[in-house]
Design an enzyme around this catalytic site. Structure first.
Site, PDB file in Angstrom:
ATOM      1  CG  LEU A  16      -1.828   1.159   1.497  1.00 45.36           C
ATOM      2  CD1 LEU A  16      -2.778   1.387   0.330  1.00 45.36           C
ATOM      3  CD2 LEU A  16      -2.657   0.936   2.779  1.00 45.36           C
ATOM      4  CB  SER A  17       3.499   2.448   2.329  1.00 45.67           C
ATOM      5  OG  SER A  17       2.710   2.256   3.464  1.00 45.67           O
TER       6      SER A  17
ATOM      7  N   PRO B 141       6.467   6.265  -1.441  1.00 45.91           N
ATOM      8  CG  PRO B 141       8.336   6.360  -2.845  1.00 45.91           C
ATOM      9  CD  PRO B 141       6.977   5.745  -2.718  1.00 45.91           C
TER      10      PRO B 141
ATOM     11  CB  SER C 113      -0.236   9.033   7.458  1.00 43.27           C
ATOM     12  OG  SER C 113       0.670   8.613   8.454  1.00 43.27           O
TER      13      SER C 113
ATOM     14  CD1 TRP D 287       7.628   3.399   3.767  1.00 45.79           C
ATOM     15  CD2 TRP D 287       9.399   2.500   4.798  1.00 45.79           C
ATOM     16  NE1 TRP D 287       8.557   4.401   3.977  1.00 45.79           N
ATOM     17  CE2 TRP D 287       9.647   3.867   4.603  1.00 45.79           C
ATOM     18  CE3 TRP D 287      10.367   1.713   5.431  1.00 45.79           C
ATOM     19  CZ2 TRP D 287      10.825   4.472   5.021  1.00 45.79           C
ATOM     20  CZ3 TRP D 287      11.548   2.319   5.843  1.00 45.79           C
ATOM     21  CH2 TRP D 287      11.755   3.685   5.635  1.00 45.79           C
TER      22      TRP D 287
ATOM     23  CG  ASP E 151     -11.622  -0.711   9.903  1.00 48.13           C
ATOM     24  OD1 ASP E 151     -10.778   0.137  10.250  1.00 48.13           O
ATOM     25  OD2 ASP E 151     -12.752  -0.404   9.463  1.00 48.13           O
TER      26      ASP E 151
ATOM     27  CD  GLN F 293       7.189   2.267  49.254  1.00 47.13           C
ATOM     28  OE1 GLN F 293       7.267   3.472  49.044  1.00 47.13           O
ATOM     29  NE2 GLN F 293       6.571   1.770  50.307  1.00 47.13           N
TER      30      GLN F 293
ATOM     31  CB  ILE G 151      13.413  -3.490  35.983  1.00 44.99           C
ATOM     32  CG1 ILE G 151      12.321  -2.549  36.499  1.00 44.99           C
ATOM     33  CG2 ILE G 151      13.569  -4.713  36.871  1.00 44.99           C
ATOM     34  CD1 ILE G 151      10.918  -3.108  36.441  1.00 44.99           C
TER      35      ILE G 151
ATOM     36  CD  GLU H 284      -1.047  -3.917   9.875  1.00 48.82           C
ATOM     37  OE1 GLU H 284      -2.196  -4.046  10.311  1.00 48.82           O
ATOM     38  OE2 GLU H 284      -0.227  -4.844   9.768  1.00 48.82           O
TER      39      GLU H 284
HETATM   40  N1  COS Z   1     -13.893   1.542   6.629  1.00 46.34           N
HETATM   41  C1  COS Z   1     -14.716   1.830   5.606  1.00 46.34           C
HETATM   42  N2  COS Z   1     -14.736   3.026   4.999  1.00 46.34           N
HETATM   43  C2  COS Z   1     -13.877   3.955   5.434  1.00 46.34           C
HETATM   44  C3  COS Z   1     -12.980   3.730   6.486  1.00 46.34           C
HETATM   45  C4  COS Z   1     -13.013   2.448   7.100  1.00 46.34           C
HETATM   46  N3  COS Z   1     -12.194   2.158   8.112  1.00 46.34           N
HETATM   47  N4  COS Z   1     -12.253   4.833   6.716  1.00 46.34           N
HETATM   48  C5  COS Z   1     -12.684   5.749   5.833  1.00 46.34           C
HETATM   49  N5  COS Z   1     -13.671   5.214   5.059  1.00 46.34           N
HETATM   50  C6  COS Z   1     -14.413   5.880   3.990  1.00 46.34           C
HETATM   51  C7  COS Z   1     -14.983   7.203   4.486  1.00 46.34           C
HETATM   52  O1  COS Z   1     -16.263   6.999   5.064  1.00 46.34           O
HETATM   53  C8  COS Z   1     -15.060   8.003   3.226  1.00 46.34           C
HETATM   54  O2  COS Z   1     -16.190   7.574   2.483  1.00 46.34           O
HETATM   55  P1  COS Z   1     -16.956   8.593   1.474  1.00 46.34           P
HETATM   56  O3  COS Z   1     -15.959   8.905   0.392  1.00 46.34           O
HETATM   57  O4  COS Z   1     -18.099   7.785   1.018  1.00 46.34           O
HETATM   58  O5  COS Z   1     -17.311   9.785   2.308  1.00 46.34           O
HETATM   59  C9  COS Z   1     -13.822   7.555   2.472  1.00 46.34           C
HETATM   60  O6  COS Z   1     -13.515   6.245   2.955  1.00 46.34           O
HETATM   61  C10 COS Z   1     -12.638   8.472   2.692  1.00 46.34           C
HETATM   62  O7  COS Z   1     -12.454   8.608   4.072  1.00 46.34           O
HETATM   63  P2  COS Z   1     -11.695   9.824   4.743  1.00 46.34           P
HETATM   64  O8  COS Z   1     -12.186  11.096   4.114  1.00 46.34           O
HETATM   65  O9  COS Z   1     -11.743   9.676   6.198  1.00 46.34           O
HETATM   66  O10 COS Z   1     -10.221   9.525   4.178  1.00 46.34           O
HETATM   67  P3  COS Z   1      -8.870  10.256   4.441  1.00 46.34           P
HETATM   68  O11 COS Z   1      -8.172  10.376   3.139  1.00 46.34           O
HETATM   69  O12 COS Z   1      -9.062  11.482   5.274  1.00 46.34           O
HETATM   70  O13 COS Z   1      -8.006   9.165   5.280  1.00 46.34           O
HETATM   71  C11 COS Z   1      -7.328   7.813   7.142  1.00 46.34           C
HETATM   72  C12 COS Z   1      -8.472   8.468   6.344  1.00 46.34           C
HETATM   73  C13 COS Z   1      -6.324   8.807   7.652  1.00 46.34           C
HETATM   74  C14 COS Z   1      -8.036   7.155   8.323  1.00 46.34           C
HETATM   75  C15 COS Z   1      -6.651   6.729   6.289  1.00 46.34           C
HETATM   76  O14 COS Z   1      -5.956   7.320   5.213  1.00 46.34           O
HETATM   77  C16 COS Z   1      -5.689   5.871   7.095  1.00 46.34           C
HETATM   78  O15 COS Z   1      -6.097   4.912   7.752  1.00 46.34           O
HETATM   79  N6  COS Z   1      -4.374   6.181   7.018  1.00 46.34           N
HETATM   80  C17 COS Z   1      -3.333   5.354   7.629  1.00 46.34           C
HETATM   81  C18 COS Z   1      -2.900   4.385   6.607  1.00 46.34           C
HETATM   82  C19 COS Z   1      -2.049   3.314   7.082  1.00 46.34           C
HETATM   83  O16 COS Z   1      -2.409   2.569   7.960  1.00 46.34           O
HETATM   84  N7  COS Z   1      -0.876   3.210   6.450  1.00 46.34           N
HETATM   85  C20 COS Z   1       0.016   2.160   6.704  1.00 46.34           C
HETATM   86  C21 COS Z   1       0.075   1.293   5.482  1.00 46.34           C
HETATM   87  S1  COS Z   1      -0.094  -0.391   5.778  1.00 46.34           S
HETATM   88  S2  COS Z   1       1.559  -0.881   6.712  1.00 46.34           S
END
Ligand code: COS
Length: 395
Positions: free
Chosen positions: A133-134, A136, A140, A164, A245, A284, A343, A369
């Site tokens: 997924l990630s 450069p 996030s 990554w 999730d 303690q 410790i 993640e």
């Molecule tokens: N499950 C289902 N739908 C989701 C969701 C989830 N957990 N999170 C967001 N959505 C949906 C939102 O409801 C929104 O839907 P609509 O377009 O219909 O309104 C859409 O997806 C976009 O959501 P949002 O606007 O919240 O997205 P952002 O771009 O602001 O990003 C975060 C949200 C920051 C939560 C997300 O980018 C994230 O989790 N980032 C971290 C990524 C990560 O873990 N990276 C590591 C890579 S794997 S090692």
């Protein structure tokens, strides 16, 4: 003897209790040799996947229809396994987790033929999985993914860079997220790309403080057939979030395993090390540290297994629960590892000491993640959703 009273909690059934017992016994007997970091990391990681597969533990990563242990991928089982594996060896936990992370998108959104082609081999360890997924410029901010996938009459052509990426270099396939059209989160799609697909290359290997296979992929006109698309074009962001999730609770579980080990190590050191005429546990300030680790272990376990239980009910999103589990348990595990080093005094910073390895092993969990900062953001968004007026409504 480590505390196992949590297995009596109502989140679990008897199958979970048997799993924790059997996997725990297997890990103690089979992974003890892995305490020392291997010189050939790739060979060691491959061997761990094979051993986990041979012992049947990778069946937890896929549904029963494709050789899995339970009808649906059971998040409580994944968490119990990671909790127990991480307590014994970080690389074993990593090898186990990646089989799940790199196959769950196929379970969630793959067509039956694609599931049949990939999942049984993931469950035996014959195929090593990865999740790409990630990038450069997209860590996030998932919606900023710039890798593209263009359709032509023979399928899809992917171009871009992924970095990554855990298991880069040893994986047999990567679940790759790429932009198929439109900006932002709605323009992403997910593909299963075999490691030997033309145009895919591992261009860099990255060495990190707690070694595991990690690297950068370059997709250069990388061609995949049309049937490698997961779900429909545009489903990529949803698939990534649904996967995270479920998996974030399991990251919390791995952190919990590290924290339990930190507690074990801290207790035995504090009980045996004598200073000022008595075991340091009786001072303690040391007692306070032990209490704090024990308290945070239980608090982490409650959040992790609450989130896993909620996920297994398959009754709507568990974004909030899994973010809380990951955030709390990973931050608590870092505090626990730090206190355990303290410790141990000088013995705690000796290279290769159990607590020194724990200290390094926990660190990445607060980043991958979804960083702790992102988990705070997610929790705040979920909390605010409760008070936000519905779209188009007044206010
Ligand atoms: N499950 C289902 N739908 C989701 C969701 C989830 N957990 N999170 C967001 N959505 C949906 C939102 O409801 C929104 O839907 P609509 O377009 O219909 O309104 C859409 O997806 C976009 O959501 P949002 O606007 O919240 O997205 P952002 O771009 O602001 O990003 C975060 C949200 C920051 C939560 C997300 O980018 C994230 O989790 N980032 C971290 C990524 C990560 O873990 N990276 C590591 C890579 S794997 S090692």
């Amino acid at each position: 003897m480590a505390d196992a009273t949590y297995l009596g909690w109502p989140f679990f059934d008897d199958g979970h209790r048997a799993l924790a017992r059997d996997l725990g016994a297997w890990a103690s007997a089979s992974l003890a040799d892995d305490e020392v970091e291997a010189t050939d990391l790739d060979a060691h990681a491959r061997s761990l996947v094979r051993r986990l597969g041979d012992a049947g533990w990778l069946r937890l990563a896929v549904p029963a229809e494709y050789g899995g242990a339970r009808r649906d991928v059971d998040v409580r089982s994944l968490c119990l396994a990671r909790d127990r594996l991480a307590r014994t060896g970080g690389l074993a936990d990593f090898a186990f987790a990646m089989q799940g992370l790199g196959s769950l998108p196929i379970t969630i959104a793959g067509a039956p033929a694609l599931r049949e082609a990939y999942l049984p081999a993931v469950a035996t360890g014959a195929r090593i999985a990865a999740f790409a997924l990630s990038e450069p410029e997209a860590g996030s901010d998932v919606a900023a993914v710039a890798t593209t996938a263009r359709a032509d009459d023979r399928g899809w052509v992917l171009d871009g860079t992924k970095t990554w990426i855990s298991n880069a270099g040893i994986a047999d396939h990567y679940v790759v997220f790429a932009r198929t059209g439109g900006a932002g989160s709605r323009g992403l799609s997910a593909f299963v790309v075999d490691a030997d697909a033309p145009g895919l290359a591992v261009t860099e290997r990255i060495r990190v403080i707690a070694p595991h296979p990690l690297g950068t992929l370059r997709l250069d006109g990388c061609r995949v057939s049309a049937d490698r698309l997961l779900g429909a074009p545009g489903d990529g962001f949803r698939i990534a979030m649904a996967t995270l999730d479920l998996f974030r609770s399991t990251v919390g579980a791995a952190a919990l395993g590290y924290a339990r080990r930190a507690l074990d190590e801290a207790l035995s050191r504090a009980a045996s090390r004598v200073q000022f005429g008595k075991p340091i546990a009786e001072h303690q300030l040391v007692g306070e540290k032990l209490a704090q680790i024990a308290l945070e272990v239980d608090a982490s376990a409650l959040l992790v297994y609450r989130a896993a239980w909620a996920a297994d009910r398959r009754d709507g999103r568990v974004t909030r629960e899994s973010a809380m589990a990951k955030l709390y348990a990973t931050e608590a595990a870092q505090r626990a590892a730090d206190a355990a080093v303290q410790i141990h005094g000088g013995a705690g910073v000796v290279a290769g000491a159990a607590v020194e390895r724990l200290y390094r092993s926990v660190r990445a969990l607060r980043i991958y993640e979804g960083t702790s900062e992102i988990q705070h953001l997610v929790i705040a968004q979920q909390a605010l959703a409760a008070v936000r007026p519905p779209e188009g409504g007044a206010g």
